[in-house]
Design a protein around this motif. Structure first.
Motif, PDB file in Angstrom:
ATOM      1  N   LEU A 118      35.659  39.220  48.761  1.00  0.00           N
ATOM      2  CA  LEU A 118      35.464  40.565  48.233  1.00  0.00           C
ATOM      3  C   LEU A 118      34.992  41.447  49.375  1.00  0.00           C
ATOM      4  O   LEU A 118      33.983  41.152  50.025  1.00  0.00           O
ATOM      5  CB  LEU A 118      34.423  40.572  47.111  1.00  0.00           C
ATOM      6  CG  LEU A 118      33.991  41.953  46.611  1.00  0.00           C
ATOM      7  CD1 LEU A 118      35.117  42.614  45.832  1.00  0.00           C
ATOM      8  CD2 LEU A 118      32.741  41.870  45.752  1.00  0.00           C
ATOM      9  N   VAL A 119      35.709  42.533  49.633  1.00  0.00           N
ATOM     10  CA  VAL A 119      35.385  43.439  50.728  1.00  0.00           C
ATOM     11  C   VAL A 119      34.818  44.729  50.148  1.00  0.00           C
ATOM     12  O   VAL A 119      35.553  45.533  49.574  1.00  0.00           O
ATOM     13  CB  VAL A 119      36.619  43.750  51.588  1.00  0.00           C
ATOM     14  CG1 VAL A 119      36.242  44.674  52.743  1.00  0.00           C
ATOM     15  CG2 VAL A 119      37.243  42.461  52.116  1.00  0.00           C
ATOM     16  N   GLY A 120      33.512  44.928  50.286  1.00  0.00           N
ATOM     17  CA  GLY A 120      32.893  46.151  49.804  1.00  0.00           C
ATOM     18  C   GLY A 120      31.648  45.879  48.982  1.00  0.00           C
ATOM     19  O   GLY A 120      31.091  44.779  49.003  1.00  0.00           O
ATOM     20  N   THR A 121      31.214  46.888  48.228  1.00  0.00           N
ATOM     21  CA  THR A 121      29.953  46.847  47.493  1.00  0.00           C
ATOM     22  C   THR A 121      30.186  47.033  46.006  1.00  0.00           C
ATOM     23  O   THR A 121      30.939  47.920  45.592  1.00  0.00           O
ATOM     24  CB  THR A 121      29.016  47.968  47.986  1.00  0.00           C
ATOM     25  OG1 THR A 121      28.778  47.799  49.384  1.00  0.00           O
ATOM     26  CG2 THR A 121      27.682  47.923  47.264  1.00  0.00           C
ATOM     27  N   VAL A 122      29.544  46.204  45.198  1.00  0.00           N
ATOM     28  CA  VAL A 122      29.573  46.343  43.737  1.00  0.00           C
ATOM     29  C   VAL A 122      28.314  47.076  43.299  1.00  0.00           C
ATOM     30  O   VAL A 122      27.207  46.729  43.701  1.00  0.00           O
ATOM     31  CB  VAL A 122      29.668  44.968  43.051  1.00  0.00           C
ATOM     32  CG1 VAL A 122      29.499  45.110  41.540  1.00  0.00           C
ATOM     33  CG2 VAL A 122      31.007  44.297  43.364  1.00  0.00           C
ATOM     34  N   ASN A 123      28.487  48.103  42.456  1.00  0.00           N
ATOM     35  CA  ASN A 123      27.360  48.892  41.981  1.00  0.00           C
ATOM     36  C   ASN A 123      27.015  48.652  40.519  1.00  0.00           C
ATOM     37  O   ASN A 123      25.866  48.836  40.110  1.00  0.00           O
ATOM     38  CB  ASN A 123      27.649  50.386  42.167  1.00  0.00           C
ATOM     39  CG  ASN A 123      27.806  50.766  43.617  1.00  0.00           C
ATOM     40  OD1 ASN A 123      27.124  50.234  44.484  1.00  0.00           O
ATOM     41  ND2 ASN A 123      28.726  51.683  43.902  1.00  0.00           N
ATOM     42  N   ASP A 124      27.995  48.271  39.709  1.00  0.00           N
ATOM     43  CA  ASP A 124      27.749  48.097  38.281  1.00  0.00           C
ATOM     44  C   ASP A 124      28.823  47.184  37.712  1.00  0.00           C
ATOM     45  O   ASP A 124      29.848  46.921  38.358  1.00  0.00           O
ATOM     46  CB  ASP A 124      27.773  49.463  37.578  1.00  0.00           C
ATOM     47  CG  ASP A 124      27.055  49.453  36.228  1.00  0.00           C
ATOM     48  OD1 ASP A 124      26.441  48.421  35.879  1.00  0.00           O
ATOM     49  OD2 ASP A 124      27.104  50.492  35.533  1.00  0.00           O
ATOM     50  N   SER A 125      28.610  46.707  36.479  1.00  0.00           N
ATOM     51  CA  SER A 125      29.583  45.810  35.856  1.00  0.00           C
ATOM     52  C   SER A 125      29.511  45.949  34.346  1.00  0.00           C
ATOM     53  O   SER A 125      28.545  46.481  33.788  1.00  0.00           O
ATOM     54  CB  SER A 125      29.320  44.357  36.269  1.00  0.00           C
ATOM     55  OG  SER A 125      28.065  43.912  35.779  1.00  0.00           O
ATOM     56  N   LEU A 126      30.543  45.441  33.691  1.00  0.00           N
ATOM     57  CA  LEU A 126      30.620  45.481  32.230  1.00  0.00           C
ATOM     58  C   LEU A 126      31.275  44.204  31.737  1.00  0.00           C
ATOM     59  O   LEU A 126      32.422  43.922  32.062  1.00  0.00           O
ATOM     60  CB  LEU A 126      31.432  46.700  31.776  1.00  0.00           C
ATOM     61  CG  LEU A 126      31.661  46.852  30.273  1.00  0.00           C
ATOM     62  CD1 LEU A 126      30.338  47.125  29.559  1.00  0.00           C
ATOM     63  CD2 LEU A 126      32.663  47.967  29.988  1.00  0.00           C
ATOM     64  N   GLU A 127      30.525  43.432  30.950  1.00  0.00           N
ATOM     65  CA  GLU A 127      31.082  42.212  30.370  1.00  0.00           C
ATOM     66  C   GLU A 127      31.844  42.561  29.105  1.00  0.00           C
ATOM     67  O   GLU A 127      31.463  43.461  28.346  1.00  0.00           O
ATOM     68  CB  GLU A 127      29.968  41.216  30.051  1.00  0.00           C
ATOM     69  CG  GLU A 127      30.490  39.877  29.537  1.00  0.00           C
ATOM     70  CD  GLU A 127      29.394  38.845  29.301  1.00  0.00           C
ATOM     71  OE1 GLU A 127      29.722  37.739  28.813  1.00  0.00           O
ATOM     72  OE2 GLU A 127      28.223  39.142  29.594  1.00  0.00           O
ATOM     73  N   GLY A 128      32.934  41.846  28.847  1.00  0.00           N
ATOM     74  CA  GLY A 128      33.714  42.107  27.641  1.00  0.00           C
ATOM     75  C   GLY A 128      34.757  41.037  27.432  1.00  0.00           C
ATOM     76  O   GLY A 128      34.624  39.906  27.910  1.00  0.00           O
ATOM     77  N   THR A 129      35.815  41.377  26.707  1.00  0.00           N
ATOM     78  CA  THR A 129      36.946  40.477  26.480  1.00  0.00           C
ATOM     79  C   THR A 129      38.234  41.260  26.652  1.00  0.00           C
ATOM     80  O   THR A 129      38.271  42.478  26.461  1.00  0.00           O
ATOM     81  CB  THR A 129      36.908  39.853  25.074  1.00  0.00           C
ATOM     82  OG1 THR A 129      36.880  40.903  24.099  1.00  0.00           O
ATOM     83  CG2 THR A 129      35.692  38.957  24.900  1.00  0.00           C
ATOM     84  N   ASN A 130      39.304  40.555  27.001  1.00  0.00           N
ATOM     85  CA  ASN A 130      40.599  41.212  27.137  1.00  0.00           C
ATOM     86  C   ASN A 130      41.459  40.967  25.902  1.00  0.00           C
ATOM     87  O   ASN A 130      41.001  40.383  24.912  1.00  0.00           O
ATOM     88  CB  ASN A 130      41.305  40.763  28.425  1.00  0.00           C
ATOM     89  CG  ASN A 130      41.608  39.269  28.436  1.00  0.00           C
ATOM     90  OD1 ASN A 130      41.539  38.591  27.409  1.00  0.00           O
ATOM     91  ND2 ASN A 130      41.951  38.751  29.601  1.00  0.00           N
TER      92      ASN A 130
END
Length: 536
Positions: A492-504
């Motif tokens: 992974l190249v870069g920075t993660v700031n936030d996330s969201l768990e869910g389903t597809n």
């Protein structure tokens, strides 16, 4: 375009990432052909290996010419993990995928000479969700993602396009997307924000409070880096009386943002609880518009010194009972932390936890990288962090299921306990010793989130964890060990700031990551958003 400041946390992560990147420039070393060495006639052929993707322990055939004559001098690697060679012909090399191998390029090393081959995807329980239709994503960093009522998903950041829709729809700092990642048209954002959106909260009435670094929404100014919008994105406004020094009756009232309050500089994070709004950041004052003495052409601003933390009522007015020293004459804000706040969490009991780079609170209370405030904004001595972190804490994540916190940063110990960049602490601030970090090299973790199934996803600038190659993203068990079959993905190249768990749509568990990143697992042009599938 007006340049906007990023939050302290994001700025420091950018600087650290830049330093780390500079320190990891490619070192070519001595010329492999020096001293009379002749170049070898080893060449990887075009085309994919067979099979084109593989599991750990499986056998893969690579098309490569010229290795047979060097069969006793060859070492073979998949993403820098050495793999056993089981057969060599003059046109193929057959290898077994070793344990702890992740997606990446292959290479053959013959007498110190390196020959690069194709990329080999490693199959596991973690992958990119191909049902997520974000396309090229956003053209600028994303700072937040949130799911609201009626399954509305909003993304906030500093961007003007999402998957090419900026040509037909005005996009500026905000967008709504479907659960499949598609852009939602017909929203009433207007011109959007003139800056960036860092935080989003749904209110009890279904409206949305947004905050960040902006002084205008759509065509309306008089905004103090935060405001309220409807569920379809329209700015909430009201008519308010003002001082009229003219004969024009139309200048006795003015249409203004319904939320009247905020700060003079960017807001890092916002919380809404018990009909109160709490904001944190690097600001020094609370500000609001003073309409009673304003005229149609001159809106006055009222200021009150507040150092990094402000609590307001739901209309934006200052709650002067919080984080204010009532013993001082005149009343003033507490001094707060003697450094920078990078993240925060508001507990259900109203206590606020701040993390960042600082050593004390109010000049006298020890607080190395972390402090908790009581529900009146005073120092909470019951938070048993002891000597705290011996470095910077970048991120704090609260886990509802365990009632514990996960901290990440560039620290190596927490309250004297070795932690190596990541630590789990209990609600009272003590270290949870059931989780033990195995250590990072090449960089630091900067974001972590524990999923509802107990797995912990960690991202950052690191190259290895527990001396195993994991570039920028890894998945841990609740005890800190690498989760088997979930660490198959590539860099992974870069920075993660936030996330969201869910389903597809297939019913699979997913985690959508947003931030400032360009590529992951060999896929480029992600545009700062990607959704992972996490198979159970």
């Amino acid at each position: 375009m007006k340049r906007m400041k990023l939050t302290n946390k994001l700025f420091v992560m950018f600087v650290l990432s830049s330093v780390i990147s500079c320190s990891n420039k490619i070192e070519y070393g001595p010329d492999p052909y020096a001293g009379g060495k002749e170049p070898l006639d080893v060449v990887f052929q075009e085309g994919t290996p067979s099979p084109s993707q593989a599991k750990v322990g499986s056998t893969v055939v690579f098309k490569v010419n010229g290795l047979l004559k060097y069969k006793d001098q060859i070492k073979f690697y998949i993403n820098n993990v050495e793999s056993d060679i089981v057969d060599i012909t003059d046109s193929t090399l057959t290898s077994v995928v070793s344990e702890n191998t992740s997606t990446g390029g292959v290479k053959a090393v013959v007498n110190g000479q390196v020959f690069a081959g194709p990329n080999l995807p490693i199959i596991g329980k973690l992958g990119i969700d191909l049902t997520f239709q974000s396309g090229v994503g956003s053209n600028g960093p994303l700072f937040s993602i949130a799911k609201f009522s009626n399954n509305q998903i909003f993304i906030g950041g500093m961007f003007s396009d999402y998957n090419g829709n900026g040509a037909s729809s005005k996009i500026s700092g905000l967008a709504r997307i479907t659960n499949a990642g598609e852009f939602v048209r017909g929203m009433k954002f207007g011109q959007g924000v003139t800056g960036n959106v860092n935080s989003m909260n749904e209110l009890n009435d279904g409206n949305i409070l947004i905050s960040g670094g902006f002084q205008r929404y759509d065509t309306v100014s008089m905004i103090k880096n935060m405001t309220t919008i409807s569920s379809v994105g329209a700015l909430l406004v009201k008519s308010t009386p003002i001082l009229n020094l003219t004969d024009d009756p139309n200048k006795s009232n003015i249409i203004v943002p319904a939320f009247n309050g905020g700060s003079e500089t960017s807001i890092l994070k916002t919380f809404v609880q018990n009909n109160k709004v709490t904001i944190v950041g690097g600001f020094k004052t609370y500000s609001s518009n003073y309409y009673a003495r304003s005229t149609y052409d001159n809106i006055l601003t009222d200021f009150f010194g507040m150092n990094g933390v402000i609590r307001m009522n739901m209309d934006g007015s200052l709650d002067s009972t919080y984080f204010v020293d009532h013993k001082s004459i005149p009343k003033r804000s507490y001094a707060g932390v003697n450094g920078s706040i990078f993240d925060a969490h508001l507990q259900s009991d109203g206590k606020l936890v701040l993390v960042g780079v600082f050593s004390n609170f109010n000049g006298s209370n020890a607080a190395n990288g972390i402090v908790r405030l009581k529900d009146d904004g005073t120092f909470d001595s019951s938070f048993q962090t002891g000597s705290g972190a011996n470095g910077t804490v970048f991120d704090i994540s609260y886990v509802k299921e365990t009632k514990k916190y996960i901290l990440t940063g560039n620290f190596t110990s927490f309250n004297g306990v070795p932690t190596n960049g990541i630590v789990v602490i209990n609600l009272d601030g003590s270290v949870d010793k059931s989780f033990q970090s195995k250590g990072f090299t090449g960089g630091n973790p900067s974001y972590a989130v524990q999923l509802s199934n107990g797995l912990i996803v960690v991202t950052g600038t690191f190259k290895t964890y527990d001396n195993i190659i994991r570039e920028g993203l890894l998945v841990l068990n609740a005890d800190g060990t690498l989760a088997q079959d979930y660490n198959n993905t590539g860099r992974l190249v870069g920075t993660v700031n936030d996330s969201l768990e869910g389903t597809n749509s297939l019913g699979q568990r997913t985690l959508t990551l947003v931030g400032g990143f360009t590529s992951f697992n060999g896929k480029s042009n992600l545009g700062n958003i990607v959704r992972l599938t996490i198979l159970d």
